[in-house]
Design a protein around this motif. Structure first.
Motif, PDB file in Angstrom:
ATOM      1  N   GLU A 236       1.103  -1.222  -0.284  1.00  0.00           N
ATOM      2  CA  GLU A 236       0.045  -0.094   0.523  1.00  0.00           C
ATOM      3  C   GLU A 236       1.084   1.326   0.043  1.00  0.00           C
ATOM      4  N   PHE A 237       2.021   1.313   0.496  1.00  0.00           N
ATOM      5  CA  PHE A 237       2.718   2.781   0.840  1.00  0.00           C
ATOM      6  C   PHE A 237       3.508   3.049  -0.323  1.00  0.00           C
ATOM      7  N   ILE A 238       3.874   1.198  -1.123  1.00  0.00           N
ATOM      8  CA  ILE A 238       4.302   1.642  -2.811  1.00  0.00           C
ATOM      9  C   ILE A 238       3.962   2.230  -3.636  1.00  0.00           C
ATOM     10  N   ILE A 239       2.288   2.127  -2.875  1.00  0.00           N
ATOM     11  CA  ILE A 239       1.627   1.838  -4.139  1.00  0.00           C
ATOM     12  C   ILE A 239       1.342   3.402  -4.238  1.00  0.00           C
ATOM     13  N   ALA A 240       1.136   3.970  -3.234  1.00  0.00           N
ATOM     14  CA  ALA A 240       0.426   5.336  -3.155  1.00  0.00           C
ATOM     15  C   ALA A 240       1.993   6.386  -3.565  1.00  0.00           C
ATOM     16  N   LEU A 241       3.069   5.817  -2.390  1.00  0.00           N
ATOM     17  CA  LEU A 241       4.459   7.084  -3.174  1.00  0.00           C
ATOM     18  C   LEU A 241       4.105   6.656  -4.364  1.00  0.00           C
ATOM     19  N   SER A 242       4.283   5.767  -5.457  1.00  0.00           N
ATOM     20  CA  SER A 242       4.101   6.019  -6.601  1.00  0.00           C
ATOM     21  C   SER A 242       3.100   6.396  -7.265  1.00  0.00           C
ATOM     22  N   ALA A 243       2.018   7.045  -6.776  1.00  0.00           N
ATOM     23  CA  ALA A 243       0.202   7.188  -7.321  1.00  0.00           C
ATOM     24  C   ALA A 243       1.461   9.271  -6.796  1.00  0.00           C
ATOM     25  N   LEU A 244       1.922   9.000  -5.589  1.00  0.00           N
ATOM     26  CA  LEU A 244       1.977  10.273  -5.277  1.00  0.00           C
ATOM     27  C   LEU A 244       3.695  11.315  -6.365  1.00  0.00           C
ATOM     28  N   ARG A 245       4.078  10.381  -6.799  1.00  0.00           N
ATOM     29  CA  ARG A 245       5.272  10.642  -7.488  1.00  0.00           C
ATOM     30  C   ARG A 245       4.960  11.215  -8.662  1.00  0.00           C
ATOM     31  N   LEU A 246       3.452  10.661  -9.249  1.00  0.00           N
ATOM     32  CA  LEU A 246       2.354  10.849 -10.840  1.00  0.00           C
ATOM     33  C   LEU A 246       1.649  12.063 -10.249  1.00  0.00           C
ATOM     34  N   GLY A 247       1.438  12.589  -9.600  1.00  0.00           N
ATOM     35  CA  GLY A 247       0.203  14.006  -8.682  1.00  0.00           C
ATOM     36  C   GLY A 247      -0.777  13.488  -8.795  1.00  0.00           C
ATOM     37  N   LEU A 248      -0.766  12.137  -8.107  1.00  0.00           N
ATOM     38  CA  LEU A 248      -2.773  11.793  -7.954  1.00  0.00           C
ATOM     39  C   LEU A 248      -2.713  11.829  -7.018  1.00  0.00           C
ATOM     40  N   ILE A 249      -2.938  12.914  -6.123  1.00  0.00           N
ATOM     41  CA  ILE A 249      -3.293  13.446  -4.496  1.00  0.00           C
ATOM     42  C   ILE A 249      -3.901  12.371  -3.964  1.00  0.00           C
ATOM     43  N   ASP A 250      -5.094  13.047  -4.666  1.00  0.00           N
ATOM     44  CA  ASP A 250      -6.621  12.512  -4.295  1.00  0.00           C
ATOM     45  C   ASP A 250      -6.723  10.861  -4.022  1.00  0.00           C
ATOM     46  N   VAL A 251      -5.640  10.128  -4.896  1.00  0.00           N
ATOM     47  CA  VAL A 251      -6.036   8.957  -4.930  1.00  0.00           C
ATOM     48  C   VAL A 251      -5.004   8.967  -3.542  1.00  0.00           C
ATOM     49  N   VAL A 252      -4.327   9.403  -3.617  1.00  0.00           N
ATOM     50  CA  VAL A 252      -3.010   9.105  -2.494  1.00  0.00           C
ATOM     51  C   VAL A 252      -3.664   9.012  -0.824  1.00  0.00           C
ATOM     52  N   LYS A 253      -4.972  10.488  -1.300  1.00  0.00           N
ATOM     53  CA  LYS A 253      -5.278  11.128   0.517  1.00  0.00           C
ATOM     54  C   LYS A 253      -6.799   9.758   0.212  1.00  0.00           C
ATOM     55  N   ALA A 254      -6.987   9.300  -0.807  1.00  0.00           N
ATOM     56  CA  ALA A 254      -8.712   8.416  -0.534  1.00  0.00           C
ATOM     57  C   ALA A 254      -7.692   6.670  -0.442  1.00  0.00           C
ATOM     58  N   SER A 255      -6.607   6.809  -0.359  1.00  0.00           N
ATOM     59  CA  SER A 255      -5.420   5.521  -0.192  1.00  0.00           C
ATOM     60  C   SER A 255      -5.077   5.144   1.416  1.00  0.00           C
ATOM     61  N   LEU A 256      -5.521   6.385   2.179  1.00  0.00           N
ATOM     62  CA  LEU A 256      -4.493   6.502   3.190  1.00  0.00           C
ATOM     63  C   LEU A 256      -6.259   6.031   4.234  1.00  0.00           C
ATOM     64  N   THR A 257      -7.760   6.624   3.334  1.00  0.00           N
ATOM     65  CA  THR A 257      -8.794   6.436   4.593  1.00  0.00           C
ATOM     66  C   THR A 257      -8.731   4.776   4.175  1.00  0.00           C
ATOM     67  N   GLY A 258      -9.091   4.128   3.090  1.00  0.00           N
ATOM     68  CA  GLY A 258      -9.397   2.886   2.915  1.00  0.00           C
ATOM     69  C   GLY A 258      -8.138   1.709   3.456  1.00  0.00           C
ATOM     70  N   ALA A 259      -7.171   2.070   2.951  1.00  0.00           N
ATOM     71  CA  ALA A 259      -6.294   1.360   3.802  1.00  0.00           C
ATOM     72  C   ALA A 259      -6.768   1.160   5.201  1.00  0.00           C
ATOM     73  N   ILE A 260      -6.714   1.951   6.888  1.00  0.00           N
ATOM     74  CA  ILE A 260      -7.280   2.169   7.844  1.00  0.00           C
ATOM     75  C   ILE A 260      -8.858   1.184   7.851  1.00  0.00           C
TER      76      ILE A 260
END
Length: 370
Positions: free
Chosen positions: A83-107
């Motif tokens: 999950e962290f690697i996926i979120a970090l990869s998405a962050l590098r691509l500028g997919l901020i909304d996806v990253v923030k949602a993935s944090l909520t989804g992980a919890i």
């Protein structure tokens, strides 16, 4: 080194290596040959699962040699690796909304999906299962405070009307630093000063000789090598998954919010389901409960703050301004899990209730306006 890794693969079973290599090769072939985006996305997503199984085997074996508390932390850390690697990869691509949602989804997936699945599977085999009440209360209180701290910036922004991006980002950075400090203090609490609360059955001086300990450490080396190499393969496979994530989910009609909260955690957290279910089937419910709570704390207190800081360093600023419904979902999930764990006992119906709540949240986020 190759010989050591080969022996570890023999220990975990060649059948788990073969699908991992096949799916990894198919993903790369599909990418190079320019297959349809949706096909590449599905292959890269499925390819994460067998690699996660190898990772799960390694963390489980290491946990067996390190005790339940350290084992749960180790499983939580490497279980959230995908999950962290996926979120970090998405962050590098500028997919901020996806990253923030993935944090909520992980919890949400840790609290509801992992715990619910373990309670359901374990409850079908045993009429009732029990776990340490003190551990459940301590972890529950820490998780409640962690979610409150993580959601505080969003609550402040929505109630005060702050719209200055610089101020919002500054607040998020400040909260991120505090949360990271709190996380390491929780590790000191659980591993050092109050370890008896989390492992009351631990007995000092178990009579192992130095020779036996040396033998155990030698046998552990192949699993450590498998852990490292599986993590490396997982990182590479996750890069492919994120590359096709946005165009594929648009074809499927999924919003960034639904993708981050439901799709990514289900796929990325696969390595957590296996040890949780195994622990429940062995009538060791302490492991799934510790794993679910430990993973949630890791996301709220370390992964989310780390992504905030990393984003500011790589020119992709991210904040803790979650949607109001995300905050509500987090609070409800913590309250529900604390109620279920209150009596330190579980059964299959409680598992169904948690899984049902996760499904309801999934439907709500699917229809949430983009």
């Amino acid at each position: 080194m190759i010989n050591v890794f080969w022996h570890s693969l023999m220990a975990s079973g060649r059948w788990k290596l073969i699908p991992a290599l096949i799916m990894f090769g198919l993903t790369q072939l599909a990418s190079m040959q320019g297959w349809p985006t949706l096909s590449c996305f599905i292959l890269s997503a499925i390819g994460i699962i067998p690699i996660a199984l190898l990772l799960s085997d390694a963390t489980e074996e290491i946990s067996e040699h390190s005790g339940p508390t350290i084992g749960a932390i180790c499983t939580a850390v490497f279980g959230n690796c995908a999950e962290f690697i996926i979120a970090l990869s998405a962050l590098r691509l500028g997919l901020i909304d996806v990253v923030k949602a993935s944090l909520t989804g992980a919890i949400l997936s840790d609290l509801l999906l992992v715990t619910g699945l373990a309670m359901l599977v374990g409850g079908l085999r045993y009429s009732e299962q029990s776990f340490q009440a003190t551990m459940a209360r301590t972890n529950g209180a820490a998780m409640t405070l962690a979610v409150m701290a993580m959601a505080l910036p969003a609550s402040l922004i929505s109630t005060s009307g702050i719209d200055d991006p610089v101020a919002i980002h500054g607040l998020s950075i400040t909260v991120a630093v505090v949360l990271i400090v709190i996380y390491f203090l929780t590790l000191i609490f659980s591993l050092a000063t109050h370890s008896h609360l989390f492992d009351p059955l631990h007995v000092e001086g178990d009579g192992l000789s130095l020779a036996a300990e040396s033998t155990a450490s030698v046998r552990l080396m192949p699993w450590i090598v498998q852990l490292i190499l599986s993590t490396a393969f997982l990182a590479y496979q996750s890069e492919s998954f994120v590359h096709f994530l946005e165009p594929a989910t648009k074809q499927l009609g999924f919003s960034a919010l639904f993708t981050g909260i439901i799709i990514i955690p289900i796929i990325g957290g696969f390595s957590e389901y296996i040890p949780a279910v195994k622990g429940a089937l062995r009538n060791r419910m302490d492991l799934p409960i510790s794993l679910a709570m430990g993973s949630s704390l890791l996301v709220a207190l370390l992964i989310a703050p780390a992504l905030i800081i990393i984003g500011s360093l790589i020119g992709q600023p991210m904040d803790l301004d979650f949607t109001g419904f995300e905050v509500i979902a987090l609070f409800f999930s913590v309250i529900i899990v604390n109620f279920v764990n209150m009596d330190a006992k579980s059964n299959w119906l409680e598992g169904v209730l948690l899984l049902g709540m996760f499904a309801i949240f999934g439907a709500a986020f699917f229809y949430y306006p983009t």
